[in-house]
Design an enzyme around this catalytic site. Structure first.
Site, short mmCIF file in Angstrom:
data_model
loop_
_atom_site.label_atom_id
_atom_site.label_comp_id
_atom_site.label_asym_id
_atom_site.label_seq_id
_atom_site.Cartn_x
_atom_site.Cartn_y
_atom_site.Cartn_z
N SER A 73 0.84 -1.21 0.00
CA SER A 73 0.00 0.00 0.00
C SER A 73 0.87 1.25 0.00
O SER A 73 1.64 1.48 0.94
CB SER A 73 -0.89 0.00 1.24
OG SER A 73 -1.42 1.30 1.43
N HIS A 122 -1.18 -1.35 -4.24
CA HIS A 122 -2.44 -1.06 -3.56
C HIS A 122 -2.57 0.45 -3.36
O HIS A 122 -1.70 1.08 -2.74
CB HIS A 122 -2.45 -1.79 -2.22
CG HIS A 122 -3.72 -1.70 -1.44
ND1 HIS A 122 -4.80 -2.54 -1.65
CD2 HIS A 122 -4.10 -0.86 -0.43
CE1 HIS A 122 -5.77 -2.24 -0.80
NE2 HIS A 122 -5.37 -1.22 -0.05
N ASP A 146 -4.88 3.42 -1.88
CA ASP A 146 -5.96 3.71 -0.94
C ASP A 146 -6.57 5.08 -1.23
O ASP A 146 -5.92 6.11 -1.04
CB ASP A 146 -5.43 3.69 0.50
CG ASP A 146 -5.10 2.28 0.96
OD1 ASP A 146 -6.01 1.43 0.93
OD2 ASP A 146 -3.94 2.03 1.32
N MET A 166 -9.34 7.74 -0.19
CA MET A 166 -10.18 8.11 0.96
C MET A 166 -10.76 9.50 0.72
O MET A 166 -10.07 10.38 0.20
CB MET A 166 -9.35 8.13 2.24
CG MET A 166 -8.60 6.83 2.52
SD MET A 166 -7.81 6.90 4.14
CE MET A 166 -6.78 5.42 4.04
N MET A 170 -12.20 3.83 -0.20
CA MET A 170 -12.86 4.08 1.09
C MET A 170 -13.61 5.39 0.96
O MET A 170 -13.22 6.44 1.50
CB MET A 170 -11.79 4.12 2.20
CG MET A 170 -11.25 2.73 2.51
SD MET A 170 -9.66 2.75 3.33
CE MET A 170 -8.61 2.91 1.90
N ASP A 178 -6.16 -6.63 4.75
CA ASP A 178 -5.56 -5.29 4.70
C ASP A 178 -5.66 -4.65 6.08
O ASP A 178 -6.76 -4.51 6.62
CB ASP A 178 -6.34 -4.45 3.67
CG ASP A 178 -5.82 -3.03 3.51
OD1 ASP A 178 -4.76 -2.70 4.06
OD2 ASP A 178 -6.50 -2.25 2.81
C1 DX5 Z 1 -6.10 1.45 5.79
C2 DX5 Z 1 -5.72 1.12 4.39
C3 DX5 Z 1 -4.56 0.21 4.28
C4 DX5 Z 1 -3.29 0.76 4.89
C5 DX5 Z 1 -2.59 -0.40 5.50
O1 DX5 Z 1 -7.37 2.00 5.83
O2 DX5 Z 1 -6.79 0.52 3.69
O3 DX5 Z 1 -4.33 -0.24 2.96
O4 DX5 Z 1 -2.43 1.38 3.98
O5 DX5 Z 1 -1.48 0.06 6.17
P1 DX5 Z 1 -0.73 -0.86 7.23
O6 DX5 Z 1 -0.20 -2.05 6.50
O7 DX5 Z 1 0.34 0.05 7.75
O8 DX5 Z 1 -1.74 -1.22 8.29
ZN ZN Z 2 -6.28 -0.45 1.73
#
Ligand code: DX5
Ligand code: ZN
Length: 228
Positions: free
Chosen positions: A8, A31, A33, A35, A66, A173
């Site tokens: 990620s 990956h 993310d 948001m 998200m 995740d």
């Molecule tokens: C959190 C994200 C993850 C995040 C995971 O809401 O969806 O993908 O980047 O990060 P780590 O591996 O540090 O928990």
């Molecule tokens: Zn994620």
């Protein structure tokens, strides 16, 4: 299927995303993310960055949305070249229609569950999906502690997938690291997202190799592997 690692970029330097992608070239996916500050209390990156990243890496992109109203916004990520697009079931209004639309656009369709969302009500939807994401932290931030309370849901999800057959991938995740990845693999996960564990290292590629080795060995020991 062999285990897959999806680092990620949430934990990477946002000013140097192309370098971050290059540093994990031994991964299976990137990956991303997304948001929106509404579905989760954090704001990250969106479509323009995904479009730019598309040109900056050969890794397929795994976009984890998200966001509120994925019915409206998710298809554009498939059009922008994301090979996999995951929406949250808690935010989707018409998940079957949305999953079909993503597939029609050539992307893999993913559905994510927050830690308190059960998998069982969605059993009949699994045939419409290419990926089920079981969150192992509350979504919104990287670097949180892995929630062991989610492990039984990984196991139950794997059982439902086995019951229905098909090629659905089971992704985890949140808080995934060398310390926690084996319990996820043993419970039935086969795609592993890791943010801080990978990008806090001076050598992200080496962490990916290590995560892959641990997950592969745990999968080889796991009973679900033989039940398929
Ligand atoms: C959190 C994200 C993850 C995040 C995971 O809401 O969806 O993908 O980047 O990060 P780590 O591996 O540090 O928990
Ligand atoms: Zn994620």
């Amino acid at each position: 299927m062999a285990v897959q690692i999806s680092p990620s970029i949430l934990s990477a330097d946002f000013a140097r995303l192309a370098d971050a992608a290059a540093s994990v070239s031994n991964a299976d996916w990137l990956h991303v993310d997304v948001m929106d500050n509404h579905f989760v209390p954090n704001l990250t990156i969106g479509l323009p960055v995904v479009e730019s990243l598309r040109a900056a890496t050969t890794l397929p992109m795994d976009c984890h949305l998200m966001i509120e109203d994925p019915d409206r916004w998710a298809p554009a990520y498939a059009e922008a070249g994301a090979a996999s697009v995951t929406f949250h079931i808690e935010a989707a209004r018409a998940p079957i229609r949305l999953a079909r639309e993503l597939r029609a656009l050539g992307a893999r369709a993913g559905m994510a569950l927050k830690p308190a969302t059960p998998v069982e009500p969605y059993e009949d939807l699994l045939a419409e999906l290419d990926l089920l994401l079981v969150m192992t932290v509350e979504p919104g931030f990287g670097g949180q502690k892995f929630l062991d309370v989610c492990v039984p849901k990984i196991r139950r999800s794997r059982e439902l997938i086995a019951k229905h057959g098909g090629e659905l991938w089971l992704q985890v995740d949140g808080g995934v690291s060398a310390e926690t990845i084996e319990r996820c693999a043993e419970a039935g996960a086969d795609v592993f997202v890791a943010g801080s564990a990978v990008f806090s290292s001076d050598d992200p590629g080496r962490v990916i190799d290590e995560l892959r080795r641990r997950a592969s060995e745990a999968t080889a020991r796991a009973s679900w592997q033989f039940a398929r």
